[in-house]
Scaffold this motif. Structure first.
Motif, mmCIF file in Angstrom:
data_model
loop_
_atom_site.group_PDB
_atom_site.id
_atom_site.type_symbol
_atom_site.label_atom_id
_atom_site.label_comp_id
_atom_site.label_asym_id
_atom_site.label_seq_id
_atom_site.Cartn_x
_atom_site.Cartn_y
_atom_site.Cartn_z
ATOM 1 N N LYS A 21 49.385 37.749 47.994
ATOM 2 C CA LYS A 21 50.328 37.865 46.878
ATOM 3 C C LYS A 21 50.077 39.167 46.123
ATOM 4 C CE LYS A 21 47.515 35.394 43.444
ATOM 5 N NZ LYS A 21 47.485 34.284 42.460
ATOM 6 N N GLU A 22 51.001 39.490 45.219
ATOM 7 C CA GLU A 22 50.837 40.657 44.364
ATOM 8 C C GLU A 22 50.057 40.270 43.121
ATOM 9 O OE1 GLU A 22 53.971 43.003 41.753
ATOM 10 O OE2 GLU A 22 54.075 43.660 43.842
ATOM 11 N N LEU A 23 49.073 41.089 42.752
ATOM 12 C CA LEU A 23 48.259 40.832 41.564
ATOM 13 C C LEU A 23 48.751 41.610 40.349
ATOM 14 C CD1 LEU A 23 44.686 40.935 43.154
ATOM 15 C CD2 LEU A 23 45.986 38.910 42.466
ATOM 16 N N GLY A 24 49.395 42.739 40.578
ATOM 17 C CA GLY A 24 49.870 43.550 39.463
ATOM 18 C C GLY A 24 50.557 44.791 39.974
ATOM 19 N N GLN A 25 51.260 45.470 39.052
ATOM 20 C CA GLN A 25 51.919 46.704 39.436
ATOM 21 C C GLN A 25 52.078 47.601 38.224
ATOM 22 O OE1 GLN A 25 56.138 46.447 40.495
ATOM 23 N NE2 GLN A 25 56.168 44.333 39.786
ATOM 24 N N GLY A 26 52.293 48.879 38.476
ATOM 25 C CA GLY A 26 52.500 49.851 37.418
ATOM 26 C C GLY A 26 53.166 51.074 38.003
ATOM 27 N N SER A 27 53.200 52.153 37.218
ATOM 28 C CA SER A 27 53.852 53.370 37.685
ATOM 29 C C SER A 27 53.139 53.958 38.903
ATOM 30 C CB SER A 27 53.888 54.408 36.557
ATOM 31 O OG SER A 27 52.569 54.690 36.106
ATOM 32 N N TYR A 28 51.813 53.670 39.027
ATOM 33 C CA TYR A 28 51.019 54.207 40.129
ATOM 34 C C TYR A 28 51.334 53.529 41.447
ATOM 35 C CZ TYR A 28 48.440 49.873 39.566
ATOM 36 O OH TYR A 28 48.112 48.540 39.480
ATOM 37 N N ALA A 97 38.953 37.075 37.712
ATOM 38 C CA ALA A 97 39.342 36.681 36.352
ATOM 39 C C ALA A 97 40.233 37.717 35.662
ATOM 40 C CB ALA A 97 38.098 36.403 35.509
ATOM 41 N N GLY A 98 40.713 38.705 36.404
ATOM 42 C CA GLY A 98 41.658 39.660 35.824
ATOM 43 C C GLY A 98 40.978 40.808 35.100
ATOM 44 N N THR A 99 41.621 41.274 34.029
ATOM 45 C CA THR A 99 41.105 42.414 33.283
ATOM 46 C C THR A 99 40.660 41.992 31.890
ATOM 47 O OG1 THR A 99 43.171 43.096 32.193
ATOM 48 C CG2 THR A 99 42.830 43.840 34.459
ATOM 49 N N LEU A 100 39.891 42.850 31.256
ATOM 50 C CA LEU A 100 39.445 42.603 29.883
ATOM 51 C C LEU A 100 40.652 42.497 28.950
ATOM 52 C CD1 LEU A 100 37.069 42.313 27.934
ATOM 53 C CD2 LEU A 100 36.906 44.804 27.855
ATOM 54 N N HIS A 101 41.674 43.292 29.204
ATOM 55 C CA HIS A 101 42.880 43.247 28.381
ATOM 56 C C HIS A 101 43.502 41.848 28.374
ATOM 57 C CE1 HIS A 101 46.468 45.051 26.455
ATOM 58 N NE2 HIS A 101 47.124 44.150 27.153
ATOM 59 N N LYS A 140 39.539 52.094 29.192
ATOM 60 C CA LYS A 140 40.377 51.234 28.364
ATOM 61 C C LYS A 140 40.236 49.812 28.890
ATOM 62 C CE LYS A 140 44.443 52.642 31.064
ATOM 63 N NZ LYS A 140 45.772 53.296 30.991
ATOM 64 N N THR A 141 40.732 48.844 28.132
ATOM 65 C CA THR A 141 40.505 47.443 28.500
ATOM 66 C C THR A 141 41.154 47.085 29.837
ATOM 67 O OG1 THR A 141 42.410 46.801 27.144
ATOM 68 C CG2 THR A 141 40.230 46.670 26.120
ATOM 69 N N ASP A 142 42.250 47.761 30.202
ATOM 70 C CA ASP A 142 42.902 47.473 31.484
ATOM 71 C C ASP A 142 42.017 47.859 32.668
ATOM 72 O OD1 ASP A 142 46.027 47.137 30.578
ATOM 73 O OD2 ASP A 142 44.981 48.640 29.383
ATOM 74 N N ASN A 143 41.084 48.780 32.449
ATOM 75 C CA ASN A 143 40.252 49.270 33.544
ATOM 76 C C ASN A 143 38.864 48.658 33.572
ATOM 77 O OD1 ASN A 143 42.355 50.862 34.424
ATOM 78 N ND2 ASN A 143 41.674 52.690 33.329
ATOM 79 N N VAL A 144 38.703 47.558 32.863
ATOM 80 C CA VAL A 144 37.475 46.761 32.946
ATOM 81 C C VAL A 144 37.855 45.431 33.588
ATOM 82 C CG1 VAL A 144 35.611 45.629 31.681
ATOM 83 C CG2 VAL A 144 36.486 47.859 30.902
ATOM 84 N N LEU A 145 37.288 45.146 34.738
ATOM 85 C CA LEU A 145 37.645 43.949 35.510
ATOM 86 C C LEU A 145 36.629 42.842 35.285
ATOM 87 C CD1 LEU A 145 38.700 45.652 38.878
ATOM 88 C CD2 LEU A 145 40.100 45.143 36.868
ATOM 89 N N LEU A 146 37.131 41.608 35.316
ATOM 90 C CA LEU A 146 36.299 40.443 35.011
ATOM 91 C C LEU A 146 36.019 39.624 36.267
ATOM 92 C CD1 LEU A 146 38.134 39.129 31.791
ATOM 93 C CD2 LEU A 146 36.392 40.936 31.965
ATOM 94 N N LYS A 149 35.708 34.679 33.112
ATOM 95 C CA LYS A 149 36.466 34.785 31.859
ATOM 96 C C LYS A 149 35.578 34.943 30.629
ATOM 97 C CE LYS A 149 40.860 34.370 33.101
ATOM 98 N NZ LYS A 149 41.874 35.415 32.791
ATOM 99 N N ASP A 150 34.291 34.630 30.750
ATOM 100 C CA ASP A 150 33.391 34.726 29.605
ATOM 101 C C ASP A 150 32.599 36.026 29.573
ATOM 102 O OD1 ASP A 150 34.044 32.169 28.500
ATOM 103 O OD2 ASP A 150 32.864 31.241 30.100
ATOM 104 N N CYS A 151 32.929 36.944 30.475
ATOM 105 C CA CYS A 151 32.361 38.297 30.466
ATOM 106 C C CYS A 151 30.860 38.346 30.732
ATOM 107 C CB CYS A 151 32.667 39.009 29.149
ATOM 108 S SG CYS A 151 34.433 39.107 28.746
ATOM 109 N N TYR A 152 30.360 37.381 31.494
ATOM 110 C CA TYR A 152 28.968 37.478 31.896
ATOM 111 C C TYR A 152 28.791 38.524 33.003
ATOM 112 C CZ TYR A 152 27.639 33.417 29.145
ATOM 113 O OH TYR A 152 27.387 32.556 28.092
#
Length: 307
Positions: A21-28, A97-101, A140-146, A149-152
């Motif tokens: 599946k697709e996880l995300g998309q952007g201009s890149y 768990a996605g991104t920090l954002h 930035k928060t989008d570029n920190v991956l988890l 979910k509790d950021c351990y």
């Protein structure tokens, strides 16, 4: 920085990977969830649009990403290059768990203990880069991956703008809140010599964001009222009340942010200095509701999640 990269032909993608599946998309481009057929391991497949980047730029990002993968707080990138008609592709370990954002609550942030866990891990990743003569340039928060979910367990990612210390860079096409004032001030005719202090400033902004759920300002320029409010307060901090949106932060946290927000780049402390502050409180006992109600109507437009 030499890195051995294996090239995989386009026809081998379907033979080697199942696209789930697709996880995300952007201009890149896009990020897909895929599975390695041979070992059954899930991974993230990053597709970068060819009309948005040069091959040399993509290969530099891939090389930096693979080389930095040895650090536990940096996302692992596999030494594989895939080219298809419209995209260049790299494969990375999956951050489930996605991104920090994704976990920041508007006007709240994330729990203080989680902020401190993030601060230590991100500072370790950045320090690793800086000691190797590299500047991330896009913290930035989008570029920190988890990984949870509790950021351990979190990972720094996205090295598309990474450059060597000492590289001359021109003004960016647009200004974002994480950019240091010396970057915001650049004109089209000027260049800046990169130093780790660029990341140090962005690190301070990131900490503010995850502590409060707000962006501190739009631009680190005198024309930005919120930035000017902070810079007016800073030299008078011993006898002047905190700006409204900063009131939830403790004096110790303000002192910590102050060493990262030094206007002069050479006066900013290295990111690992954050470790000296983890044993003190970063938030006051003032109710977040009280401090936020005062500025809710005027400044709601720069909430983190909506920005």
């Amino acid at each position: 920085m030499e890195t051995i990269i294996q090239t995989v032909e386009m026809q081998e993608i379907s033979e080697s990977y199942d696209i789930i599946k697709e996880l995300g998309q952007g201009s890149y481009g896009r990020v897909l969830l895929a599975q390695d057929k041979l070992i059954g391991q899930p991974l993230a497949m990053k597709l970068v649009r060819k009309d948005q980047t040069h091959l040399e730029t993509f290969l530099r990002e891939l090389s930096f990403s693979v080389t930095l993968s040895n650090h536990p707080d940096i996302i692992r990138t596999y030494p594989i290059f895939i080219g298809k008609r419209d995209h260049y592709i790299m494969t990375q370990e999956l951050a489930p768990a996605g991104t920090l954002h994704d976990i920041i609550r508007n006007q709240v942030g994330i729990p203080e203990d989680a902020v401190k866990r993030c601060a230590i891990q991100i500072s370790c990743a950045l320090d690793y880069m800086h000691r190797r003569g590299l500047v991330h340039r896009d913290l930035k928060t989008d570029n920190v991956l988890l990984m949870d979910k509790d950021c351990y367990y979190i990972k720094l990612s996205d090295f598309g703008l990474t450059q060597h210390v000492g590289t001359c860079v021109s003004a960016m096409s647009h200004i974002i809140p994480y950019m240091a004032p010396e970057l915001c001030d650049l004109t089209d005719e000027e260049f800046l010599i990169l130093s780790p202090s660029i990341d140090t400033w962005a690190f301070g902004v990131l900490l503010f964001v995850i502590l409060t759920g707000y962006l501190p300002w739009f631009e680190a320029l005198k024309t930005d009222a919120l930035y000017q409010e902070y810079t007016d307060w800073k030299p008078c901090s011993d006898f002047t009340p905190l700006p409204v949106r900063w009131k939830i932060l403790s004096r110790e946290a303000m002192s910590m942010l102050g060493i990262f927000f030094a206007h002069c780049p050479c006066c900013r402390h290295p990111v690992h200095s954050v470790s000296s502050y983890v044993d003190v409180p970063w938030k006051t006992k003032i109710s977040a509701h009280v401090s936020h109600m005062a500025d809710e109507e005027e400044e709601l437009e720069i909430n983190v999640v909506d920005s």
